[in-house]
Design an enzyme around this catalytic site. Structure first.
Site, PDB file in Angstrom:
ATOM      1  N   ARG A 139       0.738  -1.175   0.036  1.00 53.09           N
ATOM      2  CA  ARG A 139      -0.094  -0.070   0.141  1.00 53.09           C
ATOM      3  C   ARG A 139       0.901   1.291   0.094  1.00 53.09           C
ATOM      4  NH1 ARG A 139      -2.201  -3.601  -1.248  1.00 53.09           N
ATOM      5  NH2 ARG A 139      -3.951  -4.710  -0.503  1.00 53.09           N
ATOM      6  N   SER A 190     -10.629  -1.083   3.629  1.00 52.22           N
ATOM      7  CA  SER A 190      -9.881  -1.257   4.999  1.00 52.22           C
ATOM      8  C   SER A 190      -9.368   0.062   5.726  1.00 52.22           C
ATOM      9  CB  SER A 190      -8.776  -2.160   4.639  1.00 52.22           C
ATOM     10  OG  SER A 190      -9.418  -3.315   4.190  1.00 52.22           O
ATOM     11  N   GLU A 225      -5.014   3.092   6.860  1.00 56.04           N
ATOM     12  CA  GLU A 225      -4.675   2.988   5.336  1.00 56.04           C
ATOM     13  C   GLU A 225      -5.292   4.158   4.710  1.00 56.04           C
ATOM     14  OE1 GLU A 225      -5.028  -1.097   3.840  1.00 56.04           O
ATOM     15  OE2 GLU A 225      -5.854  -0.037   1.662  1.00 56.04           O
TER      16      GLU A 225
HETATM   17  C1  LIG Z   1     -15.617  -0.761  -0.268  1.00 54.88           C
HETATM   18  C2  LIG Z   1     -14.069  -0.678  -0.666  1.00 54.88           C
HETATM   19  C3  LIG Z   1     -13.283  -1.736  -0.693  1.00 54.88           C
HETATM   20  C4  LIG Z   1     -11.979  -1.490  -1.031  1.00 54.88           C
HETATM   21  N1  LIG Z   1     -11.013  -2.695  -1.309  1.00 54.88           N
HETATM   22  C5  LIG Z   1      -9.630  -2.612  -1.604  1.00 54.88           C
HETATM   23  C6  LIG Z   1      -9.099  -3.599  -1.737  1.00 54.88           C
HETATM   24  O1  LIG Z   1      -9.237  -4.894  -1.836  1.00 54.88           O
HETATM   25  N2  LIG Z   1      -7.514  -3.358  -1.942  1.00 54.88           N
HETATM   26  C7  LIG Z   1      -7.384  -2.059  -1.893  1.00 54.88           C
HETATM   27  O2  LIG Z   1      -6.043  -1.844  -1.969  1.00 54.88           O
HETATM   28  N3  LIG Z   1      -7.848  -1.148  -1.783  1.00 54.88           N
HETATM   29  C8  LIG Z   1      -9.279  -1.176  -1.510  1.00 54.88           C
HETATM   30  N4  LIG Z   1      -9.988  -0.135  -1.353  1.00 54.88           N
HETATM   31  C9  LIG Z   1      -9.354   0.988  -1.160  1.00 54.88           C
HETATM   32  C10 LIG Z   1      -9.160   2.059  -2.254  1.00 54.88           C
HETATM   33  O3  LIG Z   1     -10.309   1.673  -3.260  1.00 54.88           O
HETATM   34  C11 LIG Z   1      -8.061   1.800  -3.127  1.00 54.88           C
HETATM   35  O4  LIG Z   1      -6.924   2.393  -2.290  1.00 54.88           O
HETATM   36  C12 LIG Z   1      -8.054   2.413  -4.540  1.00 54.88           C
HETATM   37  O5  LIG Z   1      -6.848   2.372  -5.250  1.00 54.88           O
HETATM   38  C13 LIG Z   1      -8.020   4.012  -4.421  1.00 54.88           C
HETATM   39  O6  LIG Z   1      -8.021   4.713  -5.614  1.00 54.88           O
HETATM   40  P1  LIG Z   1      -8.807   6.161  -5.773  1.00 54.88           P
HETATM   41  O7  LIG Z   1      -9.040   6.493  -7.207  1.00 54.88           O
HETATM   42  O8  LIG Z   1     -10.290   5.973  -5.140  1.00 54.88           O
HETATM   43  O9  LIG Z   1      -8.005   6.995  -5.134  1.00 54.88           O
HETATM   44  P2  LIG Z   1      -8.293   8.305  -3.956  1.00 54.88           P
HETATM   45  O10 LIG Z   1      -8.890   7.896  -2.653  1.00 54.88           O
HETATM   46  O11 LIG Z   1      -8.910   9.210  -4.881  1.00 54.88           O
HETATM   47  O12 LIG Z   1      -6.709   8.631  -3.645  1.00 54.88           O
HETATM   48  C14 LIG Z   1      -5.927   7.850  -3.122  1.00 54.88           C
HETATM   49  C15 LIG Z   1      -4.488   8.362  -3.057  1.00 54.88           C
HETATM   50  O13 LIG Z   1      -3.862   8.379  -4.411  1.00 54.88           O
HETATM   51  C16 LIG Z   1      -3.520   9.698  -4.956  1.00 54.88           C
HETATM   52  N5  LIG Z   1      -3.937   9.920  -6.379  1.00 54.88           N
HETATM   53  C17 LIG Z   1      -4.998   9.452  -6.991  1.00 54.88           C
HETATM   54  N6  LIG Z   1      -5.140   9.759  -8.199  1.00 54.88           N
HETATM   55  C18 LIG Z   1      -3.551  10.271  -8.461  1.00 54.88           C
HETATM   56  C19 LIG Z   1      -2.936  10.405  -9.767  1.00 54.88           C
HETATM   57  N7  LIG Z   1      -3.485  10.447 -10.964  1.00 54.88           N
HETATM   58  N8  LIG Z   1      -1.694  10.782  -9.468  1.00 54.88           N
HETATM   59  C20 LIG Z   1      -1.121  10.981  -8.410  1.00 54.88           C
HETATM   60  N9  LIG Z   1      -1.755  10.546  -7.179  1.00 54.88           N
HETATM   61  C21 LIG Z   1      -3.010  10.180  -7.354  1.00 54.88           C
HETATM   62  C22 LIG Z   1      -4.360  10.687  -3.809  1.00 54.88           C
HETATM   63  O14 LIG Z   1      -3.795  11.954  -4.005  1.00 54.88           O
HETATM   64  C23 LIG Z   1      -4.533   9.933  -2.793  1.00 54.88           C
HETATM   65  O15 LIG Z   1      -3.405  10.286  -2.008  1.00 54.88           O
HETATM   66  C24 LIG Z   1     -11.217  -0.377  -1.013  1.00 54.88           C
HETATM   67  C25 LIG Z   1     -12.283   0.890  -0.830  1.00 54.88           C
HETATM   68  C26 LIG Z   1     -13.650   0.596  -0.587  1.00 54.88           C
HETATM   69  C27 LIG Z   1     -14.595   1.830  -0.265  1.00 54.88           C
END
Ligand SMILES: Cc1cc2nc3c(=O)[nH]c(=O)nc-3n(C[C@H](O)[C@H](O)[C@H](O)COP(=O)(O)OP(=O)(O)OC[C@H]3O[C@@H](n4cnc5c(N)ncnc54)[C@H](O)[C@@H]3O)c2cc1C
Length: 308
Positions: free
Chosen positions: A183, A233, A303
């Site tokens: 992560r 998580s 996380e």
């Molecule tokens: C129901 C549920 C289930 C989940 N299951 C998992 C799982 O199984 N495994 C897992 O790893 N995660 C899981 N997650 C967490 C999440 O979905 C992941 O971490 C996902 O990768 C985040 O992506 P996002 O686009 O929503 O990121 P955001 O929440 O929008 O951003 C996360 C981070 O990435 C940075 N970021 C985003 N886009 C960019 C970009 N283009 N350039 C630079 N930085 C950027 C942001 O600044 C921030 O620091 C889950 C979440 C939920 C709600």
């Protein structure tokens, strides 16, 4: 009263017709449904608009937060006193190229939802991305977090990532130079904006790929509180055990502060039971950490990304 740099930024963006809104509530843009307003909320549609938006923010001294699908982000109740740059409208081309060894090079833009990339891989009969099927993030967020599940992680399938560096210079780095770990990635330490990811996937059997995706999704539906707002998580997995199990062992199932509660379905998730604030989630997670440390000796690390 609007601060001068924000007012200047809004004027400059307006003059160039760059998509932006003043005082946009951030609870609309996160899966936790929590967060006050962003002074400036931008949704660039092209890389040119994105680069110009970043350039203007830098020149007016306005801080920026890059947002994907907001599925790992918890914004403060006070909101964000800078510019939130959301990448989900960024239009980029996805390409697929077969390599001499039979593998396929698949590219996807940072704002693309992982589920779309997984569906594209399925359509092309490519295996490797099944683990990511139910992760509700964008490609950019998943690279930044090195998202993973069910034994797979982005690191296994990524080959390179293209991004804008702190000087807005276009750069591409191979996966081995991205410091992808549990992560975490190099993007956590740098002010770089991910634009595109390239995956290398193996040919597979379409029925098997689909069966795996459906199985992972069914497991999520069975175990996770997908019907309630959350950011997945809440804590990272401590070495040798699971955060959810430790929280459960400590008798914290359903434990709550205000509208934030430990999910009764999966203790690894903090959910918004209705009207939760960022302060509720922070207080709840601090208490969980304290109790778990006292009772088990394990130190839990959040996380979810708390943005103030
Ligand atoms: C129901 C549920 C289930 C989940 N299951 C998992 C799982 O199984 N495994 C897992 O790893 N995660 C899981 N997650 C967490 C999440 O979905 C992941 O971490 C996902 O990768 C985040 O992506 P996002 O686009 O929503 O990121 P955001 O929440 O929008 O951003 C996360 C981070 O990435 C940075 N970021 C985003 N886009 C960019 C970009 N283009 N350039 C630079 N930085 C950027 C942001 O600044 C921030 O620091 C889950 C979440 C939920 C709600």
């Amino acid at each position: 009263m609007i601060q001068e740099p924000i007012a200047n930024l809004l004027d400059a963006m307006g003059a160039e017709a760059l998509p932006c809104i003043h005082n946009e509530p951030l609870d609309r843009h996160t899966t936790f449904r929590i967060g006050g307003p962003a002074c400036v909320f931008c949704k660039p549609r092209t890389v040119v608009e994105l680069a110009r938006t970043l350039e203007l923010c830098h020149s007016f001294g306005v801080r920026t937060y890059l947002l994907g699908n907001g599925s790992n982000t918890l914004f403060a109740d006070e909101g964000y006193d800078g510019a939130v740059i959301c990448l989900t409208d960024l239009k980029t081309r996805s390409t697929a190229q077969t390599l001499p060894d039979g593998k396929t090079r698949l590219t996807a833009g940072a704002g693309t939802l992982l589920v779309s990339v997984c569906n594209r891989a399925l359509e092309l009969g490519l295996t490797g991305l099944e683990f990511a099927f139910g992760i509700p993030g964008t490609v950019g967020g998943a690279v930044y977090m090195n998202a993973g599940a069910y034994g797979g992680e982005m690191k296994d399938v990524l080959s390179k990532v293209t991004f804008l560096d702190e000087n807005l210079k276009l750069q591409t780095l191979p996966v081995k130079e991205l410091a992808l770990g549990y992560r975490t990635s190099i993007f956590e330490q740098r002010n770089w904006c991910i634009l595109e990811a390239e995956f290398v996937l193996e040919p597979g059997n379409r029925e098997e790929i689909q069966a795996h995706m459906q199985d992972f999704m069914a497991r999520r539906r069975e175990k996770q509180p997908l019907d309630m707002p959350s950011a997945g998580s809440t804590f990272k997995r401590p070495a040798g055990c699971f955060a959810g199990q430790l929280i459960e062992q400590c008798g914290l199932r359903g434990f709550s502060v205000g509208g934030a509660a430990v999910s009764c379905k999966h203790c690894g998730f903090v959910v918004n039971t209705g009207g939760a604030t960022c302060a509720d989630v922070v207080e709840l997670t601090d208490k969980i950490r304290e109790i778990v440390k006292e009772k088990t000796g394990h130190v839990l690390e959040r996380e979810i990304r708390v943005v103030r």
